[in-house]
Design an enzyme around this catalytic site. Structure first.
Site, mmCIF file in Angstrom:
data_model
loop_
_atom_site.group_PDB
_atom_site.id
_atom_site.type_symbol
_atom_site.label_atom_id
_atom_site.label_comp_id
_atom_site.label_asym_id
_atom_site.label_seq_id
_atom_site.Cartn_x
_atom_site.Cartn_y
_atom_site.Cartn_z
ATOM 1 C CB SER A 87 -0.835 -0.015 1.275
ATOM 2 O OG SER A 87 -1.340 1.273 1.533
ATOM 3 C CB SER A 88 0.437 4.646 -1.383
ATOM 4 O OG SER A 88 -0.863 4.877 -0.891
ATOM 5 C CB CYS A 89 -0.269 3.869 4.144
ATOM 6 S SG CYS A 89 -0.496 2.152 4.526
ATOM 7 C CE1 TYR A 116 -3.452 -3.119 5.223
ATOM 8 C CE2 TYR A 116 -2.652 -1.080 4.265
ATOM 9 C CZ TYR A 116 -3.217 -2.320 4.117
ATOM 10 O OH TYR A 116 -3.569 -2.767 2.869
ATOM 11 C CE LYS A 120 -1.043 -5.167 3.017
ATOM 12 N NZ LYS A 120 -1.243 -6.417 2.256
ATOM 13 C CG HIS A 159 -10.259 2.501 2.028
ATOM 14 N ND1 HIS A 159 -10.317 1.136 1.910
ATOM 15 C CD2 HIS A 159 -9.047 2.775 2.585
ATOM 16 C CE1 HIS A 159 -9.188 0.617 2.354
ATOM 17 N NE2 HIS A 159 -8.394 1.573 2.780
HETATM 18 O O1 GFB Z 1 -9.517 6.237 2.469
HETATM 19 P P1 GFB Z 1 -9.165 6.861 3.755
HETATM 20 O O2 GFB Z 1 -9.959 6.453 4.944
HETATM 21 O O3 GFB Z 1 -7.689 6.596 4.180
HETATM 22 O O4 GFB Z 1 -9.301 8.453 3.505
HETATM 23 P P2 GFB Z 1 -6.242 7.244 3.920
HETATM 24 C C1 GFB Z 1 -9.181 9.311 4.575
HETATM 25 C C2 GFB Z 1 -9.320 10.759 4.142
HETATM 26 O O5 GFB Z 1 -10.652 10.996 3.670
HETATM 27 C C3 GFB Z 1 -9.137 11.648 5.358
HETATM 28 C C4 GFB Z 1 -11.339 11.867 4.568
HETATM 29 O O6 GFB Z 1 -8.614 12.896 4.945
HETATM 30 C C5 GFB Z 1 -10.549 11.775 5.887
HETATM 31 O O7 GFB Z 1 -10.717 12.939 6.684
HETATM 32 N N1 GFB Z 1 -12.756 11.442 4.667
HETATM 33 C C6 GFB Z 1 -13.817 12.228 4.463
HETATM 34 C C7 GFB Z 1 -13.222 10.188 4.908
HETATM 35 N N2 GFB Z 1 -14.957 11.561 4.622
HETATM 36 C C8 GFB Z 1 -14.627 10.276 4.886
HETATM 37 C C9 GFB Z 1 -15.395 9.096 5.115
HETATM 38 O O8 GFB Z 1 -16.634 9.069 5.105
HETATM 39 N N3 GFB Z 1 -14.700 7.948 5.327
HETATM 40 C C10 GFB Z 1 -13.332 7.917 5.339
HETATM 41 N N4 GFB Z 1 -12.717 6.739 5.532
HETATM 42 N N5 GFB Z 1 -12.586 9.037 5.153
HETATM 43 C C11 GFB Z 1 -5.606 4.775 3.986
HETATM 44 C C12 GFB Z 1 -5.143 3.859 5.071
HETATM 45 O O9 GFB Z 1 -5.347 6.071 4.401
HETATM 46 O O10 GFB Z 1 -4.969 4.580 2.781
HETATM 47 C C13 GFB Z 1 -5.111 2.449 4.608
HETATM 48 O O11 GFB Z 1 -5.977 4.009 6.187
HETATM 49 C C14 GFB Z 1 -4.558 2.285 3.198
HETATM 50 O O12 GFB Z 1 -4.289 1.788 5.481
HETATM 51 C C15 GFB Z 1 -5.105 3.300 2.226
HETATM 52 O O13 GFB Z 1 -3.184 2.412 3.239
HETATM 53 C C16 GFB Z 1 -4.409 3.243 0.908
HETATM 54 O O14 GFB Z 1 -6.014 7.575 2.486
HETATM 55 O O15 GFB Z 1 -6.010 8.370 4.888
#
Ligand code: GFB
Length: 289
Positions: A87-89, A116, A120, A159
């Site tokens: 993953s890119s994280c 996570y 990875k 996500h």
């Molecule tokens: O996809 P996400 O949860 O993960 O996106 P990451 C998070 C971003 O979206 C934050 C905003 O800036 C949140 O504030 N956001 C807005 C929301 N509304 C929502 C919502 O309803 N749900 C969610 N989930 N976020 C992930 C990692 O990071 O990236 C995983 O957690 C994985 O481990 C993935 O690596 C590629 O992009 O921050």
């Protein structure tokens, strides 16, 4: 694989209910019975920012178990080529953008998904070490944020794309005036549709032989606020978007440098709006909300 002419009978997969990859005995029995020649390890405990920060034990433990069991069994049962998905994280929170493969382990990780990311990193290193020590053709790919049909549309643990899509859909159905979007809307993300990922993985399986990981991304960045606007349009929600800055933003920016995979002839085909339309159509058809 089917599009490339691989017969369906040659593809072997298992659901979580059929095979628990955290159980070493089950994994070894599977490899012994099926003797796969090429393996794509996409299975993992995954989730969005809230799930990652709430369940670090499960994200670290289950992912390390899955990787250790599957990679070891692949080595012991003679898999010819193995592709591990990270993953890119895995890259440091403050690494230069776009993120290059060489930034791995050069700094501290984003705290919201540290567990996570550590799992990875362990998986990709195990593949790299098998390649170095035992001359195995074990490689790894680091995809950017993925989305598409079949995603998890849980309201909190998903996500951002499926989570937001659900919220906009529910607001439309209940004729709400507003949708609350987590965070400030300012973080920048890159999104890849799963069919494009599939093509990238087959390309890597066919053509990539070097050790070291390969980024899989689009190079196209989008803020969470821009994403919310496109989802609002795709779902056709007529109301207003409100940002809840008390919710976490996560890493400020995450865009991959995809020059390594572009040099192999792959690039993405499906743009964000088109991919979101396909995803929403799938979610409606399959009652994902
Ligand atoms: O996809 P996400 O949860 O993960 O996106 P990451 C998070 C971003 O979206 C934050 C905003 O800036 C949140 O504030 N956001 C807005 C929301 N509304 C929502 C919502 O309803 N749900 C969610 N989930 N976020 C992930 C990692 O990071 O990236 C995983 O957690 C994985 O481990 C993935 O690596 C590629 O992009 O921050």
């Amino acid at each position: 694989l089917l599009r490339r002419g691989v017969p369906e009978s040659a593809i072997c997969s298992r659901t979580h209910a059929e095979l628990d990859l955290t159980q070493q005995g089950q994994v070894r029995d599977f490899f012994e019975a099926e003797r796969p020649t090429h393996v794509y390890l996409a299975a993992a405990r995954v989730g969005g920012i809230l799930a990652n920060s709430t369940f670090p034990v499960e994200f670290l433990y289950e992912n390390m178990m899955i990787e250790a069991n599957v990679i070891r069994a692949a080595a012991d049962f003679g898999v010819e080529k193995f592709l591990f998905l990270g993953s890119s994280c895995i890259y440091p929170k403050h690494a230069p953008q776009p993120l290059r493969e060489s930034s791995l382990l050069t700094g501290a990780l984003e705290p919201s998904n540290e567990a996570y990311a550590i799992a990875k990193i362990a998986g990709l290193k195990l593949c790299e070490y098998y390649a170095r020590q035992y001359k195995k053709r074990f490689i790894s790919a680091m995809p950017t944020n993925l989305y598409g049909p079949g995603d998890n549309f849980h309201p909190e643990h998903s996500h951002v794309i499926p989570g937001m899509m659900r919220r906009f859909h529910e607001a439309k159905m209940s004729r709400s005036k507003q949708v609350i979007v987590w965070g400030t809307g300012q973080p920048l993300r890159e999104f890849l549709f799963i069919d494009d990922l599939g093509e990238a993985l087959v390309t890597l399986m066919d053509r990539y032989e070097e050790s070291g990981t390969v980024n899989v991304g689009t190079g196209a960045e989008c803020s969470i606020a821009e994403l919310a606007q496109i989802i609002k349009e795709v779902v056709q929600f007529p109301g207003e978007i409100v940002f809840d800055a008390s919710k976490p933003d996560g890493t400020p920016r995450k865009v991959l440098d995809a020059s390594r995979i572009h040099a192999l002839g792959w690039s993405h085909k499906i743009n964000l709006r088109e991919g979101l339309e396909k995803t929403y159509a799938w979610a409606l058809e399959n009652r994902a909300f």
